[in-house]
Every structure is written in C-alpha cells, then in structure tokens.
Design a protein around this motif. Sequence first.
Motif, PDB file in Angstrom:
ATOM      1  N   THR A  25       0.836  -1.197   0.000  1.00  0.00           N
ATOM      2  CA  THR A  25       0.000   0.000   0.000  1.00  0.00           C
ATOM      3  C   THR A  25       0.877   1.254   0.000  1.00  0.00           C
ATOM      4  OG1 THR A  25      -0.078  -0.095   2.423  1.00  0.00           O
ATOM      5  CG2 THR A  25      -1.892  -1.127   1.232  1.00  0.00           C
ATOM      6  N   VAL A  26       0.245   2.412  -0.044  1.00  0.00           N
ATOM      7  CA  VAL A  26       0.965   3.684   0.086  1.00  0.00           C
ATOM      8  C   VAL A  26       0.242   4.542   1.114  1.00  0.00           C
ATOM      9  CG1 VAL A  26       1.916   3.691  -2.247  1.00  0.00           C
ATOM     10  CG2 VAL A  26      -0.320   4.701  -1.851  1.00  0.00           C
ATOM     11  N   SER A  27       0.977   5.384   1.808  1.00  0.00           N
ATOM     12  CA  SER A  27       0.371   6.195   2.865  1.00  0.00           C
ATOM     13  C   SER A  27      -0.309   7.433   2.288  1.00  0.00           C
ATOM     14  CB  SER A  27       1.432   6.613   3.878  1.00  0.00           C
ATOM     15  OG  SER A  27       2.442   7.380   3.255  1.00  0.00           O
ATOM     16  N   MET A  28      -1.314   7.903   3.007  1.00  0.00           N
ATOM     17  CA  MET A  28      -2.084   9.063   2.558  1.00  0.00           C
ATOM     18  C   MET A  28      -1.220  10.313   2.436  1.00  0.00           C
ATOM     19  SD  MET A  28      -5.084   7.938   1.958  1.00  0.00           S
ATOM     20  CE  MET A  28      -6.030   9.435   1.763  1.00  0.00           C
ATOM     21  N   SER A  29      -0.157  10.403   3.215  1.00  0.00           N
ATOM     22  CA  SER A  29       0.704  11.588   3.157  1.00  0.00           C
ATOM     23  C   SER A  29       1.396  11.719   1.802  1.00  0.00           C
ATOM     24  CB  SER A  29       1.754  11.539   4.275  1.00  0.00           C
ATOM     25  OG  SER A  29       2.600  10.423   4.122  1.00  0.00           O
ATOM     26  N   ILE A  30       1.568  10.593   1.088  1.00  0.00           N
ATOM     27  CA  ILE A  30       2.267  10.585  -0.199  1.00  0.00           C
ATOM     28  C   ILE A  30       1.300  10.732  -1.377  1.00  0.00           C
ATOM     29  CG2 ILE A  30       3.806   9.206  -1.676  1.00  0.00           C
ATOM     30  CD1 ILE A  30       5.220  10.062   0.758  1.00  0.00           C
ATOM     31  N   VAL A  31       0.027  10.423  -1.144  1.00  0.00           N
ATOM     32  CA  VAL A  31      -0.967  10.380  -2.226  1.00  0.00           C
ATOM     33  C   VAL A  31      -1.032  11.687  -3.004  1.00  0.00           C
ATOM     34  CG1 VAL A  31      -3.453  10.268  -2.685  1.00  0.00           C
ATOM     35  CG2 VAL A  31      -2.380   8.545  -1.250  1.00  0.00           C
ATOM     36  N   GLY A  32      -1.004  12.803  -2.293  1.00  0.00           N
ATOM     37  CA  GLY A  32      -1.067  14.106  -2.966  1.00  0.00           C
ATOM     38  C   GLY A  32       0.080  14.302  -3.934  1.00  0.00           C
ATOM     39  N   ALA A  33       1.271  13.841  -3.540  1.00  0.00           N
ATOM     40  CA  ALA A  33       2.444  13.951  -4.417  1.00  0.00           C
ATOM     41  C   ALA A  33       2.252  13.109  -5.674  1.00  0.00           C
ATOM     42  CB  ALA A  33       3.698  13.514  -3.665  1.00  0.00           C
ATOM     43  N   TYR A  34       1.705  11.906  -5.514  1.00  0.00           N
ATOM     44  CA  TYR A  34       1.446  11.046  -6.673  1.00  0.00           C
ATOM     45  C   TYR A  34       0.490  11.721  -7.668  1.00  0.00           C
ATOM     46  CZ  TYR A  34       3.391   7.014  -4.117  1.00  0.00           C
ATOM     47  OH  TYR A  34       4.203   6.143  -3.445  1.00  0.00           O
ATOM     48  N   MET A  35      -0.523  12.398  -7.119  1.00  0.00           N
ATOM     49  CA  MET A  35      -1.554  12.993  -7.963  1.00  0.00           C
ATOM     50  C   MET A  35      -1.045  14.155  -8.810  1.00  0.00           C
ATOM     51  SD  MET A  35      -5.006  12.933  -5.637  1.00  0.00           S
ATOM     52  CE  MET A  35      -5.846  11.378  -5.272  1.00  0.00           C
ATOM     53  N   THR A  36       0.135  14.665  -8.474  1.00  0.00           N
ATOM     54  CA  THR A  36       0.724  15.721  -9.305  1.00  0.00           C
ATOM     55  C   THR A  36       1.452  15.141 -10.506  1.00  0.00           C
ATOM     56  OG1 THR A  36       2.825  15.758  -8.076  1.00  0.00           O
ATOM     57  CG2 THR A  36       1.051  17.189  -7.270  1.00  0.00           C
ATOM     58  N   MET A  37       1.662  13.798 -10.486  1.00  0.00           N
ATOM     59  CA  MET A  37       2.426  13.164 -11.569  1.00  0.00           C
ATOM     60  C   MET A  37       1.598  12.218 -12.432  1.00  0.00           C
ATOM     61  SD  MET A  37       6.121  12.463  -9.726  1.00  0.00           S
ATOM     62  CE  MET A  37       5.465  11.867  -8.179  1.00  0.00           C
ATOM     63  N   ILE A  38       0.604  11.542 -11.851  1.00  0.00           N
ATOM     64  CA  ILE A  38      -0.269  10.668 -12.630  1.00  0.00           C
ATOM     65  C   ILE A  38      -1.719  10.998 -12.320  1.00  0.00           C
ATOM     66  CG2 ILE A  38       1.418   8.787 -12.792  1.00  0.00           C
ATOM     67  CD1 ILE A  38       0.039   7.356 -10.558  1.00  0.00           C
TER      68      ILE A  38
END
Length: 393
Positions: free
Chosen positions: A175-188
Amino acid sequence: MKYIIAIIGLLVVFGLAFVASNNRRNIKIKPIILMVIIQVVLASLLLNTKFGLVLIKGFADVFSKILEYAGSGVSFVFGGIANKGEMPFFLNVLLPIVFISVLIGIFQYLKILPLIMKAIGLLLSKVNGMGKLESYNAVASAMVGQSEVFITVKKQLGKLPANRLYTLCASAMSTVSMSIVGAYMTMIEPKYVVTALVINLFGGFIISSIINPYTVDASEDLLIIQEEEKQSFFEMLGEYIIDGFKVAIIVGAMLIGFVALMAAINNIFDLIFGISFQEILGYIFAPVAFIMGIPFSEAVQAGGIMATKLVTNEFVAMMDLTKIQAHFSTRTLGIISVFLVSFANFSSIGIISGAVKGLNEKQGNTVARFGLKLLYGATLVSVLTAVIVSIVL
C-alpha cells in the motif's frame, strides 16, 4: 483478446505466488476468488461509472485544495527561489507532504482515524479469511504509513509468529500512505491513484493468502492498538510537522541519489554496449508488461518504467513516465500508473525491517531474513492490480 490475456495474467501471477508458497495445502481458494471478484467490481465502479468518476473527482478536489493550502505555506517560506514559470519538484510535490502530515495528525488526535481504521479492518477480516490484526494493519498502513503503522501494534509485535509478521509487512509494502498520495496525484491521473489504493488493499491479502497461508486461532485473534502518548494539541502539531518534513527531505535525498545513479549507469551502459541500462531492463520486464495487458509495441518502454520502480522507487518511475507518456495509449498509461502506486521496491525492505527493528530487534531481524520474499510478493500485488485494471479499461 484483452480478457484472454487478463486470464493468462491472473494465472501467471497466482502460479508465481504458488511456487513461493510455504504451505500450499493450507491455501484457501474461496476467499481468494471472492477478493478477485471484489477487485474487478471496485475497479469497474471507480473507472467506468458516473458514481466512480464523481467519487474520484471529489477525492481529487479535496487533495487539490489541500495542495493549494500547502502551497501557501511553501510560497511564504520559499517564495522567489523558483524562476517564473518553473515548477521545482521539491517545492511543489514534496513539501506539501508536511501539511498533509499535519492533517493526519489532527485526525489521529481527534480519534477519527483510529475509528475508521478499526471499522474498515473489521469489515475486511470478514472477507479475507485472515485475522483482525492483519486487516487493521493493512488499512492503517494506507492511512499512516509503512513505518508508523508498526508503532500502533507494537504491543503485539514481539508475540507474533513469522507468518503473521510477514503478512503485516506485506501490507505495508503493497500500500501507500495518505501523506504521499497528494504527491502522486501531481504526476499521474488521480483516478488511477485512487483505484490502485483500493485494489492493492485486497491484492495484498490475495498474494499473502497464497505465499503465506495460515489459520488464525480465535483465541489469538486479538487487536491491541498502542495508544499514542498523551500530548497537547500543539505538541502533536509540532511532531507531525517535523515528521512530514523528514519524509519530504528523505524522499528528496533518495531521488537525488537514485536519479543521479540511474543517469550514470545508463551512460556507462550506452558507452559500452550502445544501449542504456533502462532499455535492457525494459526488454527483461516486457513479458510481464504484456501479461498485464500492454501491447507488444509498448511493452519494452513500459517494462523499463516498471523495472525503474523496482530498483529505485515509484517517484523516479513516475517522473520517467511523465516524460514519455505521450508515446503510450490511454489504456497502457492507466495500466502502468496503477502498477506504480505501491512501495514495492528494494529500498522498502530496509525501511520496513528498520522500523520493526526499532521496536523489537528480534522481529526486525526476522523481517530482514524474508525481505526478498516480501518484495517478491509485493511486486506480484502490483502486477495483479494492473491485470485487474486491464480488464475494465
């Protein structure tokens, strides 16, 4: 044709998991089939229905607003450093993690997050055939992070047998933590991030049920969650702000090292062999990309992105994907994107074993011993998620 390839993909994933199984006679088929069906239904719901699109848009809008608020703080401190029109990765992608970490801390402090994690974990335990502890841990990993999650169950950590400890660690890596999700959403695309988050939750249990099957005795299936030491509200804020900043700095440092190393290795291979290291990895991983539903014409490039994620981390792979995404079809882009949303890479072995060792040295050594098997299983979870998404795209 895509359904035939998907069936082959599922059989290959389950076959590879079966080969690594430590107790093949104890594999329970019914929960696995049920969870695969749930995965397909959820993927279809999120990607192909109006309700799913509204849900994902709402989720994306919330994170967009959070990133906007985070940007205010970043701009106040670092405004003027970036040239006009530029978008520095550290400022715009990593530093917002600090604000998201604060929000997680607030929800933890108000006891909202623990309540959600317990409720969803209890519901999952009815489906996956595993214990309450394993189900809670999977949800908690997605909420608070792969290292921090072990703190919440440290009262039971020293009492767990190796097989149950493996499942806990597998969830943390899948899984991935919610703290990182926002960063992912800027790239995909956000829809692929959300879909992968949900699908991976079940995928972790599916693969663990094959690689590491066991039955939890009712008397041992106790969930004892470690309460955080009582702090004042502002003490808690300070702690989570510092923790968020540490994550941003660590990810930034890893990116500097990994991107530089990959550039150097690619250049050396290109000078000696006339082909880059990533291209070689692309050919190696092309068959895996194909069974995930990616056409032969795009499989080598896709395989290179997948391999980059495994040997470095998902951030490096996502950055590479943004550079060449115009060469991929929409379907291929979706399949690769969901594959990338997990912590399944070599560096995670050290992170997870280190986190456990910090709480219990003996158990930390146990995790280090099955580290490669952990990565093997987590990678199969990513492939399984990609295969499931290929069915509905």
